[in-house]
Design a protein around this motif. Structure first.
Motif, short mmCIF file in Angstrom:
data_model
loop_
_atom_site.label_atom_id
_atom_site.label_comp_id
_atom_site.label_asym_id
_atom_site.label_seq_id
_atom_site.Cartn_x
_atom_site.Cartn_y
_atom_site.Cartn_z
N SER A 20 26.18 46.70 38.20
CA SER A 20 25.06 45.78 37.97
C SER A 20 25.28 44.91 36.74
O SER A 20 24.51 43.98 36.48
N ILE A 21 26.34 45.22 35.96
CA ILE A 21 26.62 44.48 34.74
C ILE A 21 27.68 43.42 35.04
O ILE A 21 28.84 43.74 35.33
N PRO A 22 27.33 42.13 34.97
CA PRO A 22 28.32 41.08 35.25
C PRO A 22 29.33 40.96 34.12
O PRO A 22 29.07 41.35 32.97
N HIS A 23 30.48 40.39 34.42
CA HIS A 23 31.55 40.28 33.43
C HIS A 23 31.20 39.36 32.27
O HIS A 23 31.82 39.44 31.20
N ASP A 24 30.20 38.49 32.45
CA ASP A 24 29.83 37.64 31.31
C ASP A 24 29.06 38.41 30.25
O ASP A 24 28.74 37.88 29.19
N GLN A 25 28.78 39.70 30.52
CA GLN A 25 28.18 40.57 29.51
C GLN A 25 29.20 41.56 28.95
O GLN A 25 28.84 42.55 28.33
N TYR A 26 30.49 41.27 29.17
CA TYR A 26 31.59 42.02 28.57
C TYR A 26 32.13 41.21 27.39
O TYR A 26 32.22 39.98 27.47
N ILE A 27 32.53 41.90 26.34
CA ILE A 27 33.19 41.22 25.21
C ILE A 27 34.46 41.98 24.83
O ILE A 27 34.52 43.21 24.97
N PRO A 28 35.48 41.28 24.35
CA PRO A 28 36.72 41.96 23.93
C PRO A 28 36.51 42.71 22.62
O PRO A 28 35.73 42.29 21.76
N ASN A 214 55.52 51.60 34.28
CA ASN A 214 54.94 52.60 35.19
C ASN A 214 53.42 52.53 35.25
O ASN A 214 52.82 53.04 36.20
N CYS A 215 52.82 51.89 34.27
CA CYS A 215 51.35 51.77 34.20
C CYS A 215 50.99 50.29 34.06
O CYS A 215 50.81 49.79 32.93
N PRO A 216 50.86 49.57 35.16
CA PRO A 216 50.57 48.13 35.09
C PRO A 216 49.24 47.85 34.40
O PRO A 216 48.35 48.71 34.34
N ASP A 217 49.11 46.64 33.91
CA ASP A 217 47.89 46.21 33.23
C ASP A 217 46.69 46.39 34.17
O ASP A 217 46.63 45.78 35.24
N PRO A 218 45.70 47.21 33.80
CA PRO A 218 44.53 47.41 34.66
C PRO A 218 43.75 46.13 34.94
O PRO A 218 43.03 46.05 35.94
N ASN A 219 43.92 45.12 34.10
CA ASN A 219 43.18 43.89 34.33
C ASN A 219 43.69 43.13 35.55
O ASN A 219 42.98 42.28 36.09
N LEU A 220 44.90 43.44 36.02
CA LEU A 220 45.37 42.84 37.27
C LEU A 220 44.38 43.18 38.39
O LEU A 220 44.14 42.39 39.29
N LEU A 221 43.81 44.38 38.32
CA LEU A 221 42.87 44.84 39.33
C LEU A 221 41.43 44.48 38.96
O LEU A 221 40.67 44.00 39.81
N LYS A 223 40.23 42.20 36.64
CA LYS A 223 39.99 40.74 36.46
C LYS A 223 38.79 40.48 35.54
O LYS A 223 37.93 39.66 35.84
N ILE A 224 38.77 41.16 34.42
CA ILE A 224 37.70 40.97 33.42
C ILE A 224 37.99 39.75 32.57
O ILE A 224 37.09 39.01 32.18
N TYR A 225 39.27 39.51 32.28
CA TYR A 225 39.64 38.38 31.40
C TYR A 225 40.87 37.66 31.94
O TYR A 225 41.50 38.13 32.87
#
Length: 225
Positions: A20-28, A214-221, A223-225
């Motif tokens: 329920s939390i959109p990505h525009d409410q995420y901050i680095p 062996n551990c790809p960037d989770p953001n590939l999946l 897509k937060i940034y």
């Protein structure tokens, strides 16, 4: 980009916490050794660190702080799990952290089955941990969810199925999650080897290339940034 990374990048609409939390409410959130603003902060104290996270979110009108993949951190110096003075220090973070309050729902990133789970209860460790196995387009890979609540693994069974986006667990508090401010450690693993209920989420500098492959960037999946 290897085949698994291409596959991860092609998948859409993936959430691993409260959807329920959109990505525009995420901050680095920068927890690297180069962030001098952390110098006066007791990041090794879970209560102080949680207060810092909450202030940061409030000041930025946000609900989730994220970051940490391939980030060199001082956060692990307090724990012999990462710094035993006998082997090379492990301080390179190889998952993605999502900082939000305890009790937040944790969701299965993709359709999968429970590969393993464990209560990794050392200081600075994952606390309750779940690993899912995924098979998609001839690719087998794994996702790890760390710093969960004890309730998340109390009735769990190996082989149990979870659909993409369905609740898998909830976040734990510092009393069970390795003594951290509440957050989800999310990691993708290609070859899990013999590991069960655990897999390194922090590596040494000399092992960085292996673990990043062996551990790809989770953001590939995600897509937060």
């Amino acid at each position: 980009m290897n085949p698994l990374e291409k596959l991860l990048k092609s998948i859409q609409n993936v959430n691993v916490i409260d959807d329920s939390i959109p990505h525009d409410q995420y901050i680095p959130l920068d927890l690297s050794v180069s962030n001098t603003t952390l110098a006066g902060l007791a990041i090794d104290n879970a209560i102080d660190f949680e207060n810092f996270i909450e202030r940061t979110l409030s000041d930025n009108y946000s609900k989730v702080a994220y970051g940490g993949y391939n980030e060199e951190r001082n956060l692990y110096k307090r724990s012999s799990v990462f710094n035993d003075n006998k082997t090379e220090e492990r301080n390179i973070h190889i998952g993605l952290d999502l900082w939000i309050k305890a009790g937040t729902p944790v969701l299965a990133a993709l359709d999968g089955t429970v590969h393993s789970f464990n209560y990794n209860n050392n200081l600075g460790d994952y606390g309750p941990t779940i690993i899912l196995e995924h098979q998609l387009k001839n690719q087998t890979f794994y996702t790890l969810y760390g710093h969960l609540s004890l309730e998340s693994i109390a009735e769990l069974k190996i082989g149990a199925s979870f659909l993409k986006g369905k609740q898998l667990a909830s976040l734990g508090d510092p009393t069970v999650n390795g003594d951290y401010a509440p957050h989800l450690h999310f990691q993708i693993i290609k070859n899990i080897g013999d590991n069960c209920g655990d897999y390194p989420g922090v590596c040494s500098k000399s092992d960085r290339d292996y673990y990043l492959e062996n551990c790809p960037d989770p953001n590939l999946l995600l897509k937060i940034y």
